[in-house]
Design a protein around this motif. Structure first.
Motif, PDB file in Angstrom:
ATOM      1  N   ARG A 130     -16.291 -34.646  24.886  1.00  8.78           N
ATOM      2  CA  ARG A 130     -15.818 -35.757  24.831  1.00  8.78           C
ATOM      3  C   ARG A 130     -16.586 -36.982  24.757  1.00  8.78           C
ATOM      4  NH1 ARG A 130      -9.849 -36.026  24.072  1.00  8.78           N
ATOM      5  NH2 ARG A 130      -9.598 -38.195  23.897  1.00  8.78           N
ATOM      6  N   MET A 131     -17.398 -37.016  25.842  1.00 12.63           N
ATOM      7  CA  MET A 131     -18.005 -38.412  26.296  1.00 12.63           C
ATOM      8  C   MET A 131     -19.051 -38.724  25.168  1.00 12.63           C
ATOM      9  SD  MET A 131     -17.052 -39.235  29.130  1.00 12.63           S
ATOM     10  CE  MET A 131     -18.437 -40.317  29.661  1.00 12.63           C
ATOM     11  N   GLY A 132     -19.472 -37.600  24.432  1.00 10.57           N
ATOM     12  CA  GLY A 132     -20.392 -37.909  23.597  1.00 10.57           C
ATOM     13  C   GLY A 132     -19.702 -38.525  22.346  1.00 10.57           C
ATOM     14  N   SER A 133     -18.238 -38.667  22.253  1.00  6.94           N
ATOM     15  CA  SER A 133     -17.834 -39.746  21.271  1.00  6.94           C
ATOM     16  C   SER A 133     -16.993 -40.840  21.625  1.00  6.94           C
ATOM     17  CB  SER A 133     -16.726 -38.832  20.343  1.00  6.94           C
ATOM     18  OG  SER A 133     -15.831 -38.022  21.277  1.00  6.94           O
ATOM     19  N   LEU A 134     -17.164 -41.268  23.007  1.00  2.00           N
ATOM     20  CA  LEU A 134     -16.902 -42.427  23.619  1.00  2.00           C
ATOM     21  C   LEU A 134     -16.719 -43.893  22.719  1.00  2.00           C
ATOM     22  CD1 LEU A 134     -15.013 -42.422  25.959  1.00  2.00           C
ATOM     23  CD2 LEU A 134     -17.055 -43.630  27.282  1.00  2.00           C
ATOM     24  N   PHE A 135     -17.810 -43.766  22.020  1.00  6.51           N
ATOM     25  CA  PHE A 135     -17.993 -45.114  21.313  1.00  6.51           C
ATOM     26  C   PHE A 135     -17.295 -44.990  19.790  1.00  6.51           C
ATOM     27  CE2 PHE A 135     -20.781 -46.812  24.462  1.00  6.51           C
ATOM     28  CZ  PHE A 135     -20.642 -48.068  24.347  1.00  6.51           C
ATOM     29  N   THR A 136     -16.864 -43.843  19.607  1.00  6.26           N
ATOM     30  CA  THR A 136     -16.486 -43.386  18.051  1.00  6.26           C
ATOM     31  C   THR A 136     -14.897 -43.593  18.254  1.00  6.26           C
ATOM     32  OG1 THR A 136     -18.204 -41.923  18.145  1.00  6.26           O
ATOM     33  CG2 THR A 136     -16.722 -42.091  16.377  1.00  6.26           C
ATOM     34  N   VAL A 137     -14.015 -44.583  17.653  1.00  6.52           N
ATOM     35  CA  VAL A 137     -12.967 -44.598  17.433  1.00  6.52           C
ATOM     36  C   VAL A 137     -12.669 -44.716  15.882  1.00  6.52           C
ATOM     37  CG1 VAL A 137     -10.509 -45.650  17.611  1.00  6.52           C
ATOM     38  CG2 VAL A 137     -12.327 -45.736  19.547  1.00  6.52           C
ATOM     39  N   GLY A 138     -12.159 -43.333  15.113  1.00  9.99           N
ATOM     40  CA  GLY A 138     -12.056 -43.492  13.742  1.00  9.99           C
ATOM     41  C   GLY A 138     -11.355 -44.479  13.487  1.00  9.99           C
ATOM     42  N   PHE A 139     -11.761 -45.177  12.114  1.00 10.15           N
ATOM     43  CA  PHE A 139     -11.180 -46.219  11.431  1.00 10.15           C
ATOM     44  C   PHE A 139      -9.824 -45.721  10.772  1.00 10.15           C
ATOM     45  CE2 PHE A 139     -13.902 -44.557   7.989  1.00 10.15           C
ATOM     46  CZ  PHE A 139     -13.052 -45.004   7.190  1.00 10.15           C
ATOM     47  N   GLU A 140      -9.782 -44.564  10.404  1.00 10.58           N
ATOM     48  CA  GLU A 140      -8.722 -44.516   9.526  1.00 10.58           C
ATOM     49  C   GLU A 140      -7.370 -44.562  10.255  1.00 10.58           C
ATOM     50  OE1 GLU A 140     -10.970 -41.913  10.491  1.00 10.58           O
ATOM     51  OE2 GLU A 140     -11.789 -40.968   8.582  1.00 10.58           O
ATOM     52  N   LYS A 141      -7.232 -43.891  11.552  1.00 15.33           N
ATOM     53  CA  LYS A 141      -5.918 -44.435  12.211  1.00 15.33           C
ATOM     54  C   LYS A 141      -5.779 -45.840  12.602  1.00 15.33           C
ATOM     55  CE  LYS A 141      -3.139 -42.470  16.017  1.00 15.33           C
ATOM     56  NZ  LYS A 141      -2.891 -41.500  16.960  1.00 15.33           N
ATOM     57  N   ILE A 142      -6.889 -46.395  12.909  1.00 10.94           N
ATOM     58  CA  ILE A 142      -6.910 -47.872  13.320  1.00 10.94           C
ATOM     59  C   ILE A 142      -6.394 -48.813  12.296  1.00 10.94           C
ATOM     60  CG2 ILE A 142      -8.117 -49.871  14.208  1.00 10.94           C
ATOM     61  CD1 ILE A 142      -7.866 -48.249  16.496  1.00 10.94           C
ATOM     62  N   ILE A 143      -6.742 -48.531  10.993  1.00  9.88           N
ATOM     63  CA  ILE A 143      -6.648 -49.109   9.955  1.00  9.88           C
ATOM     64  C   ILE A 143      -5.228 -48.818   9.380  1.00  9.88           C
ATOM     65  CG2 ILE A 143      -7.043 -48.997   7.312  1.00  9.88           C
ATOM     66  CD1 ILE A 143      -9.942 -49.439   8.126  1.00  9.88           C
ATOM     67  N   LEU A 144      -4.780 -47.552   9.633  1.00 10.37           N
ATOM     68  CA  LEU A 144      -3.236 -47.258   9.080  1.00 10.37           C
ATOM     69  C   LEU A 144      -2.369 -48.085  10.323  1.00 10.37           C
ATOM     70  CD1 LEU A 144      -3.617 -43.495   8.438  1.00 10.37           C
ATOM     71  CD2 LEU A 144      -3.305 -45.193   6.739  1.00 10.37           C
ATOM     72  N   ASP A 183      -8.735 -54.062  16.827  1.00 12.41           N
ATOM     73  CA  ASP A 183      -9.880 -54.116  16.097  1.00 12.41           C
ATOM     74  C   ASP A 183     -11.083 -53.390  16.542  1.00 12.41           C
ATOM     75  OD1 ASP A 183     -11.323 -54.747  13.812  1.00 12.41           O
ATOM     76  OD2 ASP A 183     -11.493 -57.049  14.151  1.00 12.41           O
ATOM     77  N   VAL A 184     -11.504 -52.295  16.267  1.00  6.76           N
ATOM     78  CA  VAL A 184     -12.729 -51.492  16.860  1.00  6.76           C
ATOM     79  C   VAL A 184     -13.851 -51.659  16.075  1.00  6.76           C
ATOM     80  CG1 VAL A 184     -11.142 -50.128  18.188  1.00  6.76           C
ATOM     81  CG2 VAL A 184     -12.024 -49.601  15.778  1.00  6.76           C
ATOM     82  N   ILE A 185     -14.957 -51.178  16.425  1.00  3.54           N
ATOM     83  CA  ILE A 185     -16.207 -51.330  15.592  1.00  3.54           C
ATOM     84  C   ILE A 185     -16.088 -50.888  14.345  1.00  3.54           C
ATOM     85  CG2 ILE A 185     -18.688 -50.633  15.565  1.00  3.54           C
ATOM     86  CD1 ILE A 185     -18.683 -50.618  18.302  1.00  3.54           C
ATOM     87  N   SER A 186     -15.624 -49.611  14.334  1.00  4.29           N
ATOM     88  CA  SER A 186     -15.433 -48.979  12.865  1.00  4.29           C
ATOM     89  C   SER A 186     -14.556 -49.790  11.875  1.00  4.29           C
ATOM     90  CB  SER A 186     -14.918 -47.473  12.967  1.00  4.29           C
ATOM     91  OG  SER A 186     -13.628 -47.501  13.764  1.00  4.29           O
ATOM     92  N   SER A 187     -13.406 -50.162  12.498  1.00  9.01           N
ATOM     93  CA  SER A 187     -12.596 -50.804  11.328  1.00  9.01           C
ATOM     94  C   SER A 187     -13.015 -52.358  11.033  1.00  9.01           C
ATOM     95  CB  SER A 187     -11.333 -51.402  12.203  1.00  9.01           C
ATOM     96  OG  SER A 187     -11.071 -52.019  13.258  1.00  9.01           O
ATOM     97  N   TYR A 188     -13.786 -53.063  12.118  1.00  2.21           N
ATOM     98  CA  TYR A 188     -14.501 -54.387  11.894  1.00  2.21           C
ATOM     99  C   TYR A 188     -15.553 -53.989  10.685  1.00  2.21           C
ATOM    100  CZ  TYR A 188     -17.130 -58.639  12.554  1.00  2.21           C
ATOM    101  OH  TYR A 188     -17.634 -59.729  12.155  1.00  2.21           O
ATOM    102  N   VAL A 189     -16.338 -53.095  10.712  1.00  2.18           N
ATOM    103  CA  VAL A 189     -17.224 -52.575   9.904  1.00  2.18           C
ATOM    104  C   VAL A 189     -16.866 -52.311   8.620  1.00  2.18           C
ATOM    105  CG1 VAL A 189     -19.190 -51.143   9.285  1.00  2.18           C
ATOM    106  CG2 VAL A 189     -18.995 -52.151  11.509  1.00  2.18           C
ATOM    107  N   TYR A 190     -15.706 -51.694   8.660  1.00  7.59           N
ATOM    108  CA  TYR A 190     -15.116 -51.294   7.287  1.00  7.59           C
ATOM    109  C   TYR A 190     -14.495 -52.610   6.552  1.00  7.59           C
ATOM    110  CZ  TYR A 190     -11.152 -49.307   4.314  1.00  7.59           C
ATOM    111  OH  TYR A 190     -10.457 -49.108   3.273  1.00  7.59           O
ATOM    112  N   ARG A 191     -13.906 -53.574   7.196  1.00  7.94           N
ATOM    113  CA  ARG A 191     -13.650 -54.812   6.441  1.00  7.94           C
ATOM    114  C   ARG A 191     -14.690 -55.458   5.990  1.00  7.94           C
ATOM    115  NH1 ARG A 191     -10.504 -55.794  10.978  1.00  7.94           N
ATOM    116  NH2 ARG A 191     -11.502 -57.842  11.291  1.00  7.94           N
TER     117      ARG A 191
END
Lengths: 312, 546
Positions: free
Chosen positions: A237-251, A262-270
């Motif tokens: 789980r620690m290995g994915s600490l920096f990963t918050v999937g953008f799907e759920k955030i964006i929804l 606004d997380v890294i993945s959602s920002y990059v998605y935009r």
């Protein structure tokens, strides 16, 4: 004992042959997995090179021009870099703190239930959300939290003001984490239940002889017995600490909650939507992976030192 | 042993849980976009010499996405009667290749990178290829058609000659023609979005169709007080910031993003005094409970539900997919009659400056290209040019005469094969015989939408009212930045849009006081809006000189 290892003077080739002869079934069994990882996980890695290039489809991955760390610096220099990094970590850490123990607790509770049909019922009910699409889950969440929705009906019943919760920055993280726990708790508890079923009954028997009650048994037998499973899962789980999937955030998010959602993945998605800059997205993805990798190694080291359990 | 089993399970699960979750984003491109065309050119037989269709047999590979309209019915375009008819008419034998649904982008990039290009392909080069068409030509992906157009694509060439303004939309800044575009010619049918209100309530309350923002305020207040509407005005939040010029922002003489002012200079709407007035107005509406309290979270279904249960009485949306649905849901119910109204203005009698209106050639969908892999470019051009000829337009729009349409008094009328097909929906049947209900290399005709688009008279009326606007003068033309500039532009605008959207909500909901508006404007300037305008000015200059 390994026979060949004792014989002095055997060459490496002989050792390999010996080893192959003895364990060839095992090697054959693992072969497909090795091939899978090589083809689907290692070969595509060269594509990460475009993080350091100015990718142009016509030139291809190998032919594009090198630009060094330009894309990384651009990401770090962005006005919202600190904010999205912070949000990513906060959401991740929260869901670790609250989300990680939840399936353990559920598994422990289920383990204590003696009425079989009730246990099965609870298990089935808690698994189910796992199979529902994320889009539907968030759809439900939105329906429940609008000002005329179920949650607000409850609030109104207790004399509180109605307010669309997804427009409240303070409510975003709790909603995100609670819905995540709801969706995953049952499924994730399967692993622990499997571990629990492996505990030797005699241990409990002996403990009961010594006068241990249910609580003491859980504390001194059950938990230590599944500790290694818990730790391994924790490290992963620690290995994915920096990963918050953008799907759920964006929804879930909207401009009124950007400041916390606004997380890294959602920002990059935009950003990606605006300029389809493959190199930039790859650079950010690579940054994410490196951070995750470092965390994974650190967590593993710590765990090795403290509890003698580790991934490798 | 069981411990090992458990550990094994741990790994299996840890690696298998990854693949779940789906992504959706409310598509910002209007579906069922439609538009017909009365092609401006009248006849074009005289200019042509001896060439006639069908030409001598040629073979081409043709790469295109198989759209949702048809992909439930056939797995390859060649199975559709349309393709057979087109082959017969043009003489070109086409082998269709389709990317896996939703993977067009990946597969296209792969094709380009590997150099294994089809002869002809449909793709959104303008937006999806880094650097746009100009770069795609210099990268050796697509063929520059400029010099050959007159000779080998006489129909398209004629169209450009007759419509120099539209021709500008189809070439690069350096004047290169690069594609066979999807063309919508009839102005009224590029309009498909605008404000909608419950006309029955207006009637009950003795109100006229609202025209000014003040009249809107009066109307919404009465909806709230006399009709018991809990959320008088509701809409899908992204529509407010839609690039097409949201009705309400546009009322204050600005577009939310870039637009041209009276002097033809580029302005950024969200930092204008008019934007402050808009925010003030909407803040008031929000405080007074006229604007839906859930405005940032409502989705398409919730908006529909609110409108059709009397919680809301006004909204905005697309003619077919939104308004049409609302009308259909309330047919036979006397409490509802959804009608389109004019885009609001500040002063009564003014003509709205902004409204939704697509351009005839928007270059995004159905742009068709000839790749450098094509051995007989001239023949490919002949083949693609067919869609712009009189006969070709009929085939692309209506299908096969006597089968999918009949000429009744010079008017191509869809037959029951299309409209009442026992096995297929109208959408599917139409996509089997023609390409008018999505896109392609042809001129779309208005008879398509006349028979198919206006299911209800209200829609036709709405279309007329929404069309009243001067948007052509103020709209930012579709300019292209250079590759280097476009990257810089994207970085600047992504930051600004995040900030703008966030502040917009805060101002409307009153979380942030409008006293800080000057600081907000300054912040946007600090983020580089002037540089963005500069880039656009340069691009506009190049556009004008095309």
């Amino acid at each position: 004992m390994n026979v060949s290892a004792n014989k002095k003077g055997t060459t490496l080739i002989q050792k390999v042959k010996e080893e192959w002869k003895r364990n060839k079934e095992l090697y054959i069994m693992i072969l497909p997995v090795v091939i899978y990882f090589f083809i689907f996980m290692y070969i595509p890695m060269y594509g990460a090179a475009i993080a350091f290039k100015q990718f142009s489809p016509a030139k291809g991955i190998l032919g594009s021009d090198w630009v060094g760390f330009t894309h990384f610096f651009r990401f770090f220099d962005g006005i919202y870099f600190v904010r999205v990094l912070k949000n990513t970590l906060v959401i991740s850490v929260y869901s670790l703190i609250f989300g990680f123990p939840a399936p353990i607790i559920l598994a422990l509770l289920l383990n204590e239930v003696r009425v079989k049909w009730f246990k099965n019922l609870v298990q089935t009910v808690t698994y189910l959300p796992h199979f529902i699409s994320l889009v539907v889950i968030i759809g439900l969440l939105k329906e429940f939290t609008i000002s005329t929705g179920l949650v607000n009906d409850v609030f109104a019943f207790f004399g509180m003001d109605r307010f669309p919760l997804l427009q409240k920055p303070e409510a975003f993280r709790p909603l995100y984490i609670i819905s995540e726990i709801w969706q995953t708790v049952g499924w994730n508890s399967i692993i622990y239940l499997a571990a629990l079923s492996g505990i030797d009954e005699q241990l409990y028997e002996a403990a009961r002889m010594d006068g241990a009650n249910r609580w003491k048994q859980t504390l001194h037998i059950t938990l230590p017995s599944i500790a290694s499973t818990i730790i391994i899962l924790f490290i992963l789980r620690m290995g994915s600490l920096f990963t918050v999937g953008f799907e759920k955030i964006i929804l879930m998010y909207n401009p009124s909650t950007y400041e916390v959602s606004d997380v890294i993945s959602s920002y990059v998605y935009r950003s990606g939507l605006l300029d389809m800059n493959y190199s930039y997205s790859t650079a950010v993805g690579l940054f994410n992976s490196v951070m995750n990798f470092i965390l994974l190694v650190v967590a593993n080291k710590l765990s090795k030192r403290i509890s003698k359990t580790s991934l490798w | 042993m069981k411990k090992f089993v458990a550990l094994f399970l741990v790994f299996v699960l840890a690696f298998s849980v990854v693949g779940c979750g789906a992504k959706t984003e409310e598509s910002k491109t209007p579906e069922n976009v439609s538009g017909g065309v009365t092609a401006a050119p009248t006849t074009n037989e005289t200019t042509q010499e001896e060439f006639t269709y069908p030409m001598e047999a040629k073979e081409f590979s043709y790469w295109m996405e198989l759209v949702a309209n048809i992909n439930q019915v056939v797995t390859n375009m060649s199975e559709a009667p349309f393709s057979t008819a087109l082959e017969k008419a043009t003489g070109a034998k086409i082998t269709y290749e389709h990317p896996v649904a939703n993977q067009a982008k990946e597969q296209f990039n792969l094709m380009v990178a590997s150099g294994e290009l089809p002869d002809i392909f449909e793709y959104n080069i303008l937006a999806e290829y880094p650097g746009g068409p100009e770069k795609a030509i210099s990268d050796g992906v697509i063929v520059d058609l400029t010099d050959k157009l007159q000779e080998y694509a006489p129909n398209l060439y004629k169209f450009y000659q007759d419509n120099p303004d539209l021709a500008k939309l189809a070439k690069t800044d350096t004047g290169k023609y690069y594609s066979f575009p999807f063309i919508r010619g009839d102005a009224s049918l590029m309009v498909f979005f605008g404000p909608v209100v419950n006309g029955k309530w207006l009637e009950d309350l003795g109100l006229e169709y609202p025209e000014t923002m003040d009249e809107w305020h009066t109307m919404l207040t009465r909806f709230k007080n006399e009709k018991g509407a809990t959320a008088p005005l509701t809409y899908e939040p992204w529509m407010l910031s839609d690039g097409n010029g949201s009705p309400f922002v546009g009322a204050f003489g600005i577009a939310e993003d870039f637009y041209l002012d009276e002097q033809g200079k580029i302005q950024y709407g969200s930092i204008q005094p008019g934007y402050k007035k808009f925010l003030e107005t909407f803040n008031t509406w929000y405080e007074e409970g006229l604007l839906d309290a859930d405005i940032e979270t409502v989705n398409r279904e919730q908006v529909a539900a609110k409108l059709t249960t009397g919680e809301s009485g006004a909204s905005m949306g697309f003619m077919a997919s939104r308004m049409g649905t609302w009308i259909a849901a309330t047919v036979g119910n006397d409490d509802y009659n959804f009608v389109g109204v004019k885009n609001p203005v500040e002063i009564k009698g003014d003509i709205p400056m902004f409204s939704q209106k697509d351009v005839a050639i928007n270059g995004s969908m159905g742009d068709t290209f000839i790749s450098t892999a094509c051995e007989d470019v001239e023949a490919a051009m002949r083949y693609l040019d067919y869609g712009y000829s009189e006969e070709g337009k009929k085939l692309y729009n209506f299908g096969i005469e006597g089968e999918s349409y009949e000429m009744k008094d010079e008017y191509p009328t869809y037959t029951d094969t299309i409209l009442k097909n026992p096995d297929l929906t109208v959408v599917e049947a139409m996509a089997m015989y023609a390409r008018s209900n999505y896109y392609g290399p042809f001129v779309q005709r208005k008879e398509y939408i006349e028979q198919y688009g206006y299911t209800y008279p209200q829609q036709k009326e709405a279309n007329a009212l929404w069309s009243i606007s001067n948007v052509d003068k103020y709209r930012m033309p579709k300019v292209t930045a250079t590759p280097e500039e476009s990257e810089e532009l994207a970085m600047i605008m992504n930051t600004i849009l995040t900030y703008r959207d966030e502040m917009q909500v805060k101002y409307i909901m009153g979380i942030e006081d409008l006293d800080s508006y000057d600081t907000y404007v300054q912040n946007i300037k600090d983020m580089g809006i002037d540089r963005a305008i500069e880039i656009y000015e340069a691009a506009l200059e190049r556009f004008k000189n095309r």
